[in-house]
Design a protein around this motif. Structure first.
Motif, mmCIF file in Angstrom:
data_model
loop_
_atom_site.group_PDB
_atom_site.id
_atom_site.type_symbol
_atom_site.label_atom_id
_atom_site.label_comp_id
_atom_site.label_asym_id
_atom_site.label_seq_id
_atom_site.Cartn_x
_atom_site.Cartn_y
_atom_site.Cartn_z
ATOM 1 N N ALA A 191 0.841 -1.191 0.000
ATOM 2 C CA ALA A 191 0.000 0.000 0.000
ATOM 3 C C ALA A 191 0.885 1.254 0.000
ATOM 4 O O ALA A 191 0.633 2.215 -0.746
ATOM 5 C CB ALA A 191 -0.923 -0.007 1.209
ATOM 6 N N ALA A 192 1.958 1.241 0.833
ATOM 7 C CA ALA A 192 2.829 2.408 0.915
ATOM 8 C C ALA A 192 3.559 2.613 -0.410
ATOM 9 O O ALA A 192 3.735 3.754 -0.862
ATOM 10 C CB ALA A 192 3.825 2.227 2.058
ATOM 11 N N LYS A 238 15.774 3.299 5.673
ATOM 12 C CA LYS A 238 15.032 4.276 6.465
ATOM 13 C C LYS A 238 13.781 4.755 5.758
ATOM 14 O O LYS A 238 12.811 5.145 6.376
ATOM 15 C CB LYS A 238 15.931 5.495 6.773
ATOM 16 C CG LYS A 238 17.034 5.189 7.760
ATOM 17 C CD LYS A 238 17.962 6.371 7.936
ATOM 18 C CE LYS A 238 18.812 6.558 6.709
ATOM 19 N NZ LYS A 238 19.904 7.414 6.677
ATOM 20 N N ARG A 239 13.829 4.744 4.412
ATOM 21 C CA ARG A 239 12.712 5.255 3.633
ATOM 22 C C ARG A 239 12.335 4.314 2.500
ATOM 23 O O ARG A 239 13.162 3.526 2.043
ATOM 24 C CB ARG A 239 13.074 6.616 3.034
ATOM 25 C CG ARG A 239 12.865 7.749 3.993
ATOM 26 C CD ARG A 239 13.742 8.911 3.638
ATOM 27 N NE ARG A 239 15.166 8.556 3.750
ATOM 28 C CZ ARG A 239 16.133 9.436 3.711
ATOM 29 N NH1 ARG A 239 15.876 10.690 3.534
ATOM 30 N NH2 ARG A 239 17.387 9.047 3.838
ATOM 31 N N LEU A 240 11.114 4.428 2.104
ATOM 32 C CA LEU A 240 10.649 3.740 0.908
ATOM 33 C C LEU A 240 10.660 4.799 -0.186
ATOM 34 O O LEU A 240 10.058 5.856 -0.024
ATOM 35 C CB LEU A 240 9.237 3.240 1.156
ATOM 36 C CG LEU A 240 8.625 2.385 0.079
ATOM 37 C CD1 LEU A 240 9.410 1.089 -0.041
ATOM 38 C CD2 LEU A 240 7.185 2.055 0.451
ATOM 39 N N VAL A 259 5.422 3.198 7.269
ATOM 40 C CA VAL A 259 4.968 1.910 6.740
ATOM 41 C C VAL A 259 4.705 0.955 7.902
ATOM 42 O O VAL A 259 3.709 0.234 7.941
ATOM 43 C CB VAL A 259 6.027 1.304 5.788
ATOM 44 C CG1 VAL A 259 5.529 -0.012 5.226
ATOM 45 C CG2 VAL A 259 6.358 2.278 4.673
ATOM 46 N N GLN A 260 5.625 0.991 8.895
ATOM 47 C CA GLN A 260 5.464 0.082 10.029
ATOM 48 C C GLN A 260 4.228 0.399 10.857
ATOM 49 O O GLN A 260 3.570 -0.498 11.364
ATOM 50 C CB GLN A 260 6.722 0.069 10.892
ATOM 51 C CG GLN A 260 7.587 -1.144 10.534
ATOM 52 C CD GLN A 260 9.053 -0.841 10.557
ATOM 53 O OE1 GLN A 260 9.475 0.199 11.057
ATOM 54 N NE2 GLN A 260 9.846 -1.756 10.017
ATOM 55 N N ALA A 282 1.340 -2.163 11.535
ATOM 56 C CA ALA A 282 0.820 -2.470 12.868
ATOM 57 C C ALA A 282 -0.699 -2.375 12.866
ATOM 58 O O ALA A 282 -1.394 -3.214 13.454
ATOM 59 C CB ALA A 282 1.429 -1.513 13.894
ATOM 60 N N ALA A 283 -1.218 -1.359 12.163
ATOM 61 C CA ALA A 283 -2.677 -1.187 12.109
ATOM 62 C C ALA A 283 -3.322 -2.400 11.440
ATOM 63 O O ALA A 283 -4.346 -2.910 11.904
ATOM 64 C CB ALA A 283 -3.015 0.089 11.345
#
Ligand code: C2E
Ligand code: CA
Ligand code: CA
Length: 528
Positions: A36-37, A211-213, A235-236, A240-241
């Motif tokens: 999704a990210a 560190k980044r997408l 993203v994390q 988690a959600a």
């Protein structure tokens, strides 16, 4: 022993299921969040690129028109054209004429405006001035694109303000020809020009620097690349959600699987106890399946098949309990019970019909002690049956002690009792092993009969088994014959006997006798 092993394994499987499912769900949440990210970051990069392409295109068109115009620079006609270009282009804030690094006239008026030093000169003839402060147009500096003495001033805006929605996110437009260490042409948030190396010849790429997408999207018309970067922490959070949704469901599913496995294992463990109980409470009975002579269609005998009906009414198939009985050492007691049941069901009939046989299944453990010889002797004595009334079916599975088994089989055959090898071809019998056994019949396993006339790779095997049985002088009984095609084939191959649903399902002894009598009458009718 085996039972304990099964229980141990089941506990391990249950534990694995209880832990594995939530773990898989957590992994799935990560995957979904990343996907999704990545989708979102890609759409930001594309939006940035779209805006940058539009701006570059309008700038290029405006400069081309200015270069082509016949009027003298800064003449009223030239200024009118500049104003028209400025007004008709959405992204252009001003256009002007440059001499010696200073805008001498423009669509905003004629106040001279120094541009400063360009940060980049491109191979297509442009000089880029990333930050030109112009007080009349507001507090934020503009970007200037200059070519052939004309300049276009554009806003440094990026289309979306994701950094407010996603802390730490960044958007940028980078020029492919800029010097490696130089500042980005346009940026909000932190981006690194070094990322461009990851693009290579691709139009678009996405990757993570830990560190980044990051997504890079290259322009089709210009030497620019749009960048969008989203922190992994974001993203994390998303993962988690999602995990909050998936993991509890998976944990419940894992526990259900674990409970089911453990319940099954408990049942397995309790089967031996239930078997002993069943022996004491006479829960066993026999069904008899007709065996016919293929040439005449006569029923020449039956196979005794054990059935277990619990007090609850539940029927348990021999495929389930015979193995457990073998593993827990109860099988010899079951075999004793089978002989007792045959005696009760069929003793009288057999005494009067010496050419009718009952086939009884023996397990490996039965062939380990001469108790079986005594059992058979007692059976013959009490029932009045003759040795010719009995066929003993043994399987190639696990002769624990070959010499012992051979001795016991020899003792039984010495009495005139015939022996059949059951389930032939399904185990790991070697030919020499088979030759060492003194046998009378070979039962061709149902799996080979099923394959007759099909394209199954085993369809040829039945022919080899038949040829081999013939070489060894064994008579054959085909098992599991369900169709006339199979019966005709076997008859054509001179297989002597067959059993299966085509001739009769397992039934009570009285029914089997009625069926045999009906066959007899029909055969007599044919011969009359
Ligand atoms: P088996 O000795 O190979 O017995 C033949 C099995 O095939 C029987 O299943 C029978 O009902 C089934 N069958 C017969 N004709 C057909 C057919 O045309 N189509 C199909 N699909 N199946 C057919 P059953 O009664 O469930 O017995 C299963 C196994 O349990 C037997 O295989 C045998 O190995 C064992 N067993 C049964 N009774 C005893 C017993 O008294 N003592 C011992 N030691 N084992 C037994
Ligand atoms: Ca059998
Ligand atoms: Ca069999």
């Amino acid at each position: 022993m085996r039972i304990r092993l099964i229980l141990g394994t089941s506990i391990l499987v249950a534990l694995a299921a209880a832990m594995l499912l939530p773990w898989l769900a957590w992994r799935e949440a990560q995957r979904q969040a990343f996907e999704a990210a990545a989708d979102m970051t890609r759409s930001y990069a594309r939006a940035v690129l779209h805006r940058a392409d539009k701006t570059s295109m309008q700038g290029a068109v405006a400069i081309r028109e200015l270069v082509r115009q016949p009027h003298a620079p800064c003449s009223p006609d030239s200024l009118a054209l500049m104003r028209r270009l400025d007004l008709s282009s959405t992204y252009i804030q001003a256009v002007g004429f440059v001499r010696g690094g200073v805008v001498v006239c423009s669509s905003m008026g004629t106040d001279p405006l120094p541009l400063g030093r360009p940060s980049l000169r491109t191979s297509t003839g442009y000089a880029i001035y990333p930050r030109v402060p112009i007080a009349v147009l507001g507090p934020s500096p503009l970007m200037a694109l200059e070519r052939a003495g004309f300049v276009v001033l554009v806003h440094r805006d990026l289309p979306l303000d994701i950094s407010t929605a996603i802390p730490g996110a960044a958007l940028a437009v980078l020029h492919l020809e800029a010097a490696p260490g130089s500042a980005p042409e346009l940026a909000r948030g932190l981006v690194e020009r070094g990322w461009l190396a990851r693009l290579g010849a691709q139009r678009e790429t996405s990757f993570s620097d830990g560190k980044r997408l990051i997504v890079l999207s290259r322009s089709r018309q210009f030497l620019t690349v749009a960048v969008a970067a989203v922190p992994i922490a974001y993203v994390q959070e998303r993962a988690a959600a999602i995990a909050w949704r998936l993991v509890p469901a998976a944990a419940v599913a894992g526990l259900l699987v674990a409970a089911a496995v453990l319940t099954l294992a408990r049942q397995q463990r309790s089967i031996p106890a239930a078997l002993r109980h069943a022996l004491r409470h006479n829960e066993f009975y026999l069904h008899y399946q007709p065996i016919v002579e293929l040439a005449s269609g006569r029923c020449v005998g039956v196979e005794a098949l054990l059935r277990w009906k619990r007090a609850t009414g539940e029927q348990i198939g021999p495929d389930l309990f015979i193995q457990v009985a073998e593993q827990s050492g109860i099988i010899t007691r079951l075999t004793e019970r089978v002989f007792a049941l045959v005696e009760a069901d069929a003793g009288a009939y057999l005494g009067a019909h010496s050419d009718f046989h009952v086939a009884i299944n023996l397990s490996a453990a039965d062939l380990q002690s001469s108790a079986i010889v005594d059992l058979v002797d007692r059976f013959l004595h009490k029932s009045g049956a003759r040795p010719s009334n009995l066929i003993l079916e043994i399987t190639e599975r696990g002769f624990l002690d070959m010499d012992n088994a051979l001795r016991i089989l020899a003792a039984l055959r010495a009495r005139g009792i015939e022996v059949a090898i059951d389930d032939f071809g399904t185990g790991y019998s070697s030919l020499s092993y088979l030759e060492a056994l003194e046998l009378d019949f070979l039962k061709i396993d149902r799996s080979f009969i099923e394959a007759i006339g099909t394209k199954a790779p085993t369809s040829q095997v039945v022919g080899h088994i038949i040829a081999m049985a013939r070489t060894m002088g064994l008579r054959m009984i085909a098992e599991g014959v369900e169709s006339q095609v199979q019966a005709d084939f076997l008859k054509g191959q001179a297989v002597q006997y067959a059993q299966g649903w085509l001739f009769g399902r397992p039934m009570s002894f009285a029914e089997a006798v009625r069926l045999a009598a009906a066959h007899q009458e029909r055969a007599a009718g044919v011969h009359a």
